[in-house]
Scaffold this motif. Structure first.
Motif, PDB file in Angstrom:
ATOM      1  N   ARG A 201      -8.221   9.360   6.151  1.00  0.00           N
ATOM      2  CA  ARG A 201      -9.345   8.517   6.505  1.00  0.00           C
ATOM      3  C   ARG A 201     -10.629   9.300   6.290  1.00  0.00           C
ATOM      4  O   ARG A 201     -10.603  10.525   6.111  1.00  0.00           O
TER       5      ARG A 201
ATOM      6  N   GLU B 222       0.813  -1.212   0.000  1.00  0.00           N
ATOM      7  CA  GLU B 222       0.000   0.000   0.000  1.00  0.00           C
ATOM      8  C   GLU B 222       0.846   1.262   0.000  1.00  0.00           C
ATOM      9  O   GLU B 222       0.367   2.330  -0.352  1.00  0.00           O
TER      10      GLU B 222
ATOM     11  N   LYS C  74      -9.873   2.238  -1.572  1.00  0.00           N
ATOM     12  CA  LYS C  74      -8.472   1.817  -1.622  1.00  0.00           C
ATOM     13  C   LYS C  74      -7.941   1.889  -3.053  1.00  0.00           C
ATOM     14  O   LYS C  74      -6.831   2.343  -3.295  1.00  0.00           O
TER      15      LYS C  74
ATOM     16  N   TYR D 184      -2.244   7.811   1.118  1.00  0.00           N
ATOM     17  CA  TYR D 184      -2.491   6.468   1.633  1.00  0.00           C
ATOM     18  C   TYR D 184      -3.827   6.487   2.355  1.00  0.00           C
ATOM     19  O   TYR D 184      -3.995   7.185   3.362  1.00  0.00           O
ATOM     20  N   PHE D 185      -4.773   5.716   1.835  1.00  0.00           N
ATOM     21  CA  PHE D 185      -6.092   5.650   2.462  1.00  0.00           C
ATOM     22  C   PHE D 185      -6.070   4.577   3.550  1.00  0.00           C
ATOM     23  O   PHE D 185      -5.882   3.391   3.282  1.00  0.00           O
ATOM     24  N   ASP D 186      -6.263   5.017   4.784  1.00  0.00           N
ATOM     25  CA  ASP D 186      -6.223   4.127   5.940  1.00  0.00           C
ATOM     26  C   ASP D 186      -7.630   3.582   6.180  1.00  0.00           C
ATOM     27  O   ASP D 186      -8.462   4.228   6.843  1.00  0.00           O
ATOM     28  N   LEU D 187      -7.883   2.409   5.640  1.00  0.00           N
ATOM     29  CA  LEU D 187      -9.217   1.827   5.760  1.00  0.00           C
ATOM     30  C   LEU D 187      -9.518   1.424   7.197  1.00  0.00           C
ATOM     31  O   LEU D 187     -10.647   1.570   7.675  1.00  0.00           O
TER      32      LEU D 187
ATOM     33  N   HIS E 124      -4.945   4.422  -4.708  1.00  0.00           N
ATOM     34  CA  HIS E 124      -3.758   3.565  -4.865  1.00  0.00           C
ATOM     35  C   HIS E 124      -2.634   4.330  -5.578  1.00  0.00           C
ATOM     36  O   HIS E 124      -2.881   5.021  -6.577  1.00  0.00           O
TER      37      HIS E 124
END
Length: 514
Positions: free
Chosen positions: A397, A360, A422, A492-495, A426
């Protein structure tokens, strides 16, 4: 596209005569008769005629010179490649074991012209009464033994033509497939190039496109003495003309002097061999021609080498396959390694590279950064200082309230939304263009709305909040309708830190944390 040949001198006979007539008053003022009947004018016209002939020849570059020029421009004159084929062999009448050794000569009838095609086996095959069949590899080559090329004249750079022009040349093969040359009985050695050979080295080279053996000029390789007889043993091929289809019948070439005596005795005693090609042959190629070499040189000239603009730096890195770099961001007049990276720095360029690796947050290794730096160090301008860095990531987020459609499971919908977000952020495959999230591109709430509402099963988005992680302290801060991303940063997408609340149109609100 062929390389256009320039007109090196476009003066004609008339131009030359008029030019020389104009110079007469300057160099011979006493010469006043400029009519065609004057003997001096006759000489002027004679020399103009000779000069025009020289100009004509000047614009006609010999083929040998063109080959050298094309090689300097990056053209690769490769030799012919023989066709390779897999054969199914079955023996009948065997009373004892029979070995078909390497380089056993074979003959195949070609389907096009009806002319026999000569092949040789690549490795040995052992046949026995218990196991009379097997597979065999063969190449379309013919061994030419002790061909007399001529007699040396003692001059530098002597060239001798081979009777079969498509010579097989593969020094890396085992054993090496190169011609053997003897000069007055002495064995000379093959070299890919005579550069580096000395006055006393008995070396020769081969020009496969022309099918010739070339000797040195004294300073690079010894010169064969006058009267020395030149004899060569080599293998030839037909290149593309040696291809055969599947199911072609082969036979042992019993007329060849290279046939093993054991195989010959077995055939004479009544043993028969059934040999067929299992599939169409492959790998056949003709030697590089002049037009193909011109195309190679033209492509080499168009290929980027020097790094001047920001685009040059990026393209050079992406074109180097061994680096395995997926994305590059070049920031001109910036030194991101300095204490104040936002301050313009003339003569500096910073490159943020993203490797083509899973994960990621892909980041290059120290070795990868060093290799990129060395590559650009050879291509940059001498006044330019370049810096290669890893990408930085801005963690993000969301907190969203989503209304689902009837018949859609809450957990399933949350998984879909998470996967879509996500993918959208990316670093290699996300972004609006699906080519990776752009460096330094801000994140807009409207785009995130669009991604969520485009998820299958979503009716609409009730509310949405963007939040970014602070560099100091690690806390989360609301970003409003737009999250600002620094120039050298990706997203960076923090799921796992995001919260998606799923509502049903007919039930109460349900909160789920991912």
């Amino acid at each position: 596209m062929p390389i256009p040949l320039p007109n090196l001198d476009d003066r004609t006979f008339t131009d030359l005569v008029e030019e020389m007539r104009a110079l007469i008053p300057r160099y011979a003022p006493a010469w006043t008769d400029h009519n065609v009947s004057d003997p001096g004018i006759t000489l002027v016209e004679l020399f103009a005629w000779l000069a025009e002939a020289l100009i004509y020849r000047l614009n006609r570059i010999p083929e040998a010179s063109e080959v050298r020029f094309l090689e300097l421009l990056g053209a690769d004159f490769r030799p012919a490649e023989p066709a390779s084929v897999t054969l199914a062999v079955t023996a009948q009448g065997l009373e004892a074991g029979l070995t078909l050794p390497r380089e056993t000569p074979l003959v195949a009838e070609s389907g096009g012209t009806g002319e026999p095609l000569h092949f040789e086996t690549v490795r040995a095959l052992r046949l026995t009464p218990e196991n009379p069949g097997g597979l065999l590899e063969a190449r379309q080559t013919t061994l030419i033994r002790n061909e007399r090329l001529g007699t040396a004249n003692g001059m530098a750079h002597q060239v001798f033509s081979l009777a079969r022009p498509f010579v097989v040349l593969d020094p890396s093969d085992l054993p090496p497939q190169v011609p053997e040359v003897r000069v007055e009985g002495e064995a000379w050695l093959y070299r890919p190039s005579l550069v580096g050979s000395t006055l006393h080295d008995p070396h020769f080279t081969v020009e496969p496109r022309l099918g010739v053996i070339r000797f040195g000029g004294g300073n690079m390789g010894r010169v064969p003495q006058e009267g020395a007889e030149i004899i060569s043993t080599y293998r030839s091929t037909l290149g593309r003309g040696g291809r055969v289809p599947g199911g072609t019948e082969f036979r042992i070439d019993q007329e060849s002097d290279n046939l093993d005596q054991g195989v010959k005795a077995a055939l004479d005693s009544g043993v028969s061999l059934s040999i067929f090609s299992k599939a169409e042959s492959s790998g056949a190629m003709d030697p590089t021609g002049i037009q193909e070499a011109r195309d190679q040189a033209a492509r080499a000239l168009r290929k980027r080498w020097r790094a001047v603009r920001a685009e040059d730096f990026e393209e050079l890195i992406l074109e180097e396959a061994g680096l395995n770099i997926a994305r590059v961001n070049c920031l001109a007049e910036r030194d991101l390694t300095s204490p104040d990276p936002d301050l313009p720095r003339h003569g500096h360029v910073s490159l943020v590279v993203v490797p083509n690796t899973p994960g990621e947050k892909p980041k290059p290794t120290a070795d990868c950064i060093a290799r990129v730096w060395r590559l650009l160090d050879e291509r940059r301008l001498i006044t330019c200082r370049h810096h290669v860095l890893r990408p930085e990531y801005t963690d993000m987020r969301i907190r969203a309230c989503v209304v689902r459609k009837d018949g859609v499971e809450e957990k399933t919908l949350q998984g879909r939304i998470g996967m879509n977000l996500k993918g959208f952020f990316h670093p290699l495959e996300g972004g609006p263009a699906r080519q990776g999230w752009p460096f330094g591109r801000d994140v807009y709430a409207s785009e995130v709305y669009q991604v969520i509402e485009g998820t299958s099963g979503v009716d609409h988005v009730e509310s949405l909040v963007l939040e970014t992680r602070q560099e100091e302290g690690g806390g989360w801060t609301a970003a409003g309708d737009r999250a600002a991303i620094p120039p050298n940063h990706l997203v960076y997408f923090d799921l796992s830190a995001s919260t998606i609340q799923v509502w049903s149109a007919r039930t109460t609100r349900v909160e789920k944390s991912l």
